[in-house]
Design an enzyme around this catalytic site. Structure first.
Site, PDB file in Angstrom:
ATOM      1  N   HIS A   3      14.099 -23.003 -22.155  1.00  0.00           N
ATOM      2  CA  HIS A   3      13.623 -23.613 -20.902  1.00  0.00           C
ATOM      3  C   HIS A   3      12.507 -22.759 -20.306  1.00  0.00           C
ATOM      4  O   HIS A   3      12.717 -21.592 -19.999  1.00  0.00           O
ATOM      5  CB  HIS A   3      14.769 -23.749 -19.893  1.00  0.00           C
ATOM      6  CG  HIS A   3      15.708 -24.868 -20.215  1.00  0.00           C
ATOM      7  ND1 HIS A   3      16.380 -25.585 -19.259  1.00  0.00           N
ATOM      8  CD2 HIS A   3      16.075 -25.426 -21.407  1.00  0.00           C
ATOM      9  CE1 HIS A   3      17.114 -26.517 -19.845  1.00  0.00           C
ATOM     10  NE2 HIS A   3      16.951 -26.433 -21.145  1.00  0.00           N
ATOM     11  N   TYR A  46      17.820 -27.129  -9.182  1.00  0.00           N
ATOM     12  CA  TYR A  46      18.534 -26.484  -8.078  1.00  0.00           C
ATOM     13  C   TYR A  46      18.173 -27.286  -6.827  1.00  0.00           C
ATOM     14  O   TYR A  46      17.013 -27.284  -6.411  1.00  0.00           O
ATOM     15  CB  TYR A  46      18.079 -25.030  -7.907  1.00  0.00           C
ATOM     16  CG  TYR A  46      18.567 -24.105  -9.009  1.00  0.00           C
ATOM     17  CD1 TYR A  46      17.897 -24.016 -10.231  1.00  0.00           C
ATOM     18  CD2 TYR A  46      19.696 -23.317  -8.824  1.00  0.00           C
ATOM     19  CE1 TYR A  46      18.352 -23.170 -11.235  1.00  0.00           C
ATOM     20  CE2 TYR A  46      20.151 -22.462  -9.827  1.00  0.00           C
ATOM     21  CZ  TYR A  46      19.478 -22.403 -11.028  1.00  0.00           C
ATOM     22  OH  TYR A  46      19.935 -21.560 -12.023  1.00  0.00           O
ATOM     23  N   PRO A  48      27.187 -17.361  -8.641  1.00  0.00           N
ATOM     24  CA  PRO A  48      26.528 -17.862  -9.850  1.00  0.00           C
ATOM     25  C   PRO A  48      25.139 -18.486  -9.665  1.00  0.00           C
ATOM     26  O   PRO A  48      24.508 -18.871 -10.641  1.00  0.00           O
ATOM     27  CB  PRO A  48      27.512 -18.910 -10.376  1.00  0.00           C
ATOM     28  CG  PRO A  48      28.326 -19.311  -9.204  1.00  0.00           C
ATOM     29  CD  PRO A  48      28.383 -18.137  -8.278  1.00  0.00           C
ATOM     30  N   LYS A  90      23.414 -15.058 -13.247  1.00  0.00           N
ATOM     31  CA  LYS A  90      23.302 -13.663 -13.669  1.00  0.00           C
ATOM     32  C   LYS A  90      24.587 -12.991 -14.142  1.00  0.00           C
ATOM     33  O   LYS A  90      24.524 -11.896 -14.710  1.00  0.00           O
ATOM     34  CB  LYS A  90      22.718 -12.822 -12.513  1.00  0.00           C
ATOM     35  CG  LYS A  90      21.282 -13.163 -12.176  1.00  0.00           C
ATOM     36  CD  LYS A  90      20.370 -12.910 -13.352  1.00  0.00           C
ATOM     37  CE  LYS A  90      18.951 -13.350 -13.103  1.00  0.00           C
ATOM     38  NZ  LYS A  90      18.188 -13.525 -14.332  1.00  0.00           N
ATOM     39  N   TYR A 105      14.452 -14.402 -12.363  1.00  0.00           N
ATOM     40  CA  TYR A 105      15.261 -15.441 -13.016  1.00  0.00           C
ATOM     41  C   TYR A 105      15.238 -15.260 -14.538  1.00  0.00           C
ATOM     42  O   TYR A 105      16.254 -15.420 -15.215  1.00  0.00           O
ATOM     43  CB  TYR A 105      14.761 -16.836 -12.623  1.00  0.00           C
ATOM     44  CG  TYR A 105      15.696 -17.945 -13.017  1.00  0.00           C
ATOM     45  CD1 TYR A 105      16.757 -18.313 -12.185  1.00  0.00           C
ATOM     46  CD2 TYR A 105      15.541 -18.622 -14.224  1.00  0.00           C
ATOM     47  CE1 TYR A 105      17.637 -19.325 -12.554  1.00  0.00           C
ATOM     48  CE2 TYR A 105      16.418 -19.631 -14.601  1.00  0.00           C
ATOM     49  CZ  TYR A 105      17.463 -19.979 -13.753  1.00  0.00           C
ATOM     50  OH  TYR A 105      18.335 -20.981 -14.124  1.00  0.00           O
TER      51      TYR A 105
END
Ligand code: RFL
Ligand code: PHB
Length: 393
Positions: free
Chosen positions: A75, A204, A296, A300, A388
């Site tokens: 991704h 998100y 979460p 991570k 990220y």
């Protein structure tokens, strides 16, 4: 009492313990893993799904990445949806060419156990009354019961990889440790569904009804999460309510992207930030969730467990190769520097994307300003992308 001997005794067959065992095995160092649950239970736990590059490389070094290399998805971006308006974050461009890999923790665990047992590594499932002892001396032992036999596992070192509720951290005298904790006023309801995800990338979504995350388990399943109240129970969440809420939080424009399917699993996960300092006492070393927890939202938890194992496996290898205890002595300090930065990122993502309490309207406005700023600033987006996709080891 039976007596066994190994170089590194490992408590816990989660990703941390299994990866440590694999890496040490590849370096010719003997280990025994003691795991409280049975193999089927361990292989069926559904948890994380997003891997940083460093985690993928470590699983490669652990010779456990064959299925990952053929089945995982790369991704190069994520999407952020704010009250129904979607914006793509180009992780690859913003991070200077990095990406994340989507592959479930369930599959990682299956792969690690399969390779380790095939090559002759020892995992004792259903070990009960596991007690680490004498780790302030040079001759630590782990006492345990298996098939009715009481055994003493003598070792040079003990690795406590037994998760947040394990025995290792609580075996260290509390006066020797410091704890740092934040409990959040919301939880996640997580579902696994036999349904295609609404997008090729993770979404998100921050919405006035609360946060939602649209993730996936390639090739066919959706992994979906909804912000919910801490005291919620599954009775509050019949399938129909879940699908409606997932549509609503994605917004009117995108609601049609949600395709319903059979819900295979449902669960509620509380949100917590937690760090133990130091992560070692004598010859007992803590790694992964045994030492720290992140909410979460930043994906991570698993990645941090694996970065601890990077440092710890190198320290053991260096000791057995050269006799030097330098890396072992500095393990906690080295690992904590990366852990705290990742704790910060996970706290930031969580606080920014979740709806804050009704009573604190100031905090909620600051949160929305933070999101607005993020989506309009290349500098802020680059910082998100750098964190990220994973900070360097
Ligand atoms: P684990 O995976 O908890 O493994 C610890 C192992 O130790 C065993 N154990 C014992 N064995 C012997 N004796 C004892 N006394 C023992 N006590 C416990 C346990 O049975 C288990 O097999 O820790 P590890 O290896 O450090 O790995 C950490 C990751 O599993 C964790 O950070 C992530 O899964 C966190 N997490 C998530 N992270 C994400 O990045 N994204 C997610 O979506 C996500 N979802 C989750 C999660 C953690 C959850 N937990 C811990 C309840 C969802 C859940 C439900
Ligand atoms: C997941 O797929 O389980 C997942 C993905 C991203 C997160 C958390 C969980 O931030």
């Amino acid at each position: 009492m039976k007596v066994k001997r190994t170089q590194v005794g490992i408590i816990g067959a989660g990703p941390a313990g299994l990866t440590l065992a694999r890496l040490l095995f590849e370096s010719g160092i003997s280990t025994v893993i003691l795991e409280a649950k049975d193999r089927e239970y361990v292989e069926n736990r559904i948890r994380a799904g997003v891997l940083e590059k460093g985690s993928v490389e470590l699983l490669g070094r652990a010779k456990s990445d064959a299925r990952l290399q053929s089945n995982a998805q790369i991704h190069k971006g994520i999407e952020i949806s704010l009250n129904g308006d979607r914006c793509r974050v180009n992780l690859e461009k913003l991070s200077g060419g990095k990406h994340v890999t989507v592959y479930g923790q369930t599959e990682i665990t299956i792969d690690l156990i399969e390779v380790h047992t095939k090559l002759g590594g020892e995992i004792i499932f259903e070990a009960s009354n596991v007690i680490p002892r004498d780790f302030e001396t040079k001759t630590p032992v782990i006492q345990y019961e298996s098939n009715g036999d009481l055994t003493e596992l003598q070792c040079d070192f003990i690795a406590g990889c037994d998760g947040f509720h394990g025995i290792s951290r609580s075996s260290i005298p509390p006066s020797k440790l410091k704890f740092f904790e934040r409990v959040y006023p919301y939880s996640w309801l997580g579902i696994l569904a036999e349904a295609p995800p609404p997008s090729k990338e993770l979404i998100y979504a921050s919405h006035e009804r609360g946060f939602a995350l649209y993730s996936m388990r390639p090739p066919t399943r959706s992994r979906l999460y909804l912000q919910c109240e801490n005291n919620t129970t599954l009775d509050h969440w019949p399938d129909e309510v879940i699908w409606n809420e997932l549509r609503c939080r994605l917004g009117v424009k995108d609601a049609h992207l949600i395709q319903e399917g059979e819900i295979i699993e449902k669960g509620v996960t509380p949100m917590r930030s937690f760090v133990t300092e130091p992560m070692q006492y004598g010859n007992l070393f803590l790694a992964g969730d045994a030492a720290h927890i992140v909410p979460p939202t930043g994906a991570k938890g698993l990645n941090l467990a694996l970065s601890d194992i990077f440092y710890l496996s190198n320290a053991f290898t260096s000791f057995y190769d050269t006799g030097s205890t330098k890396e072992l002595k500095s393990y906690s300090k080295t690992a904590l520097s990366r852990i705290w930065k990742t704790e910060r990122f996970s706290w930031w993502m969580t606080s920014m994307l979740h709806k804050a309490s009704e009573t604190d309207n100031f905090e909620d406005r600051i949160r929305l300003a933070e999101l607005d700023y993020l989506l309009s600033s290349e500098a802020a987006l680059s910082s998100l992308a750098e964190n990220y996709t994973g900070l360097p080891y």
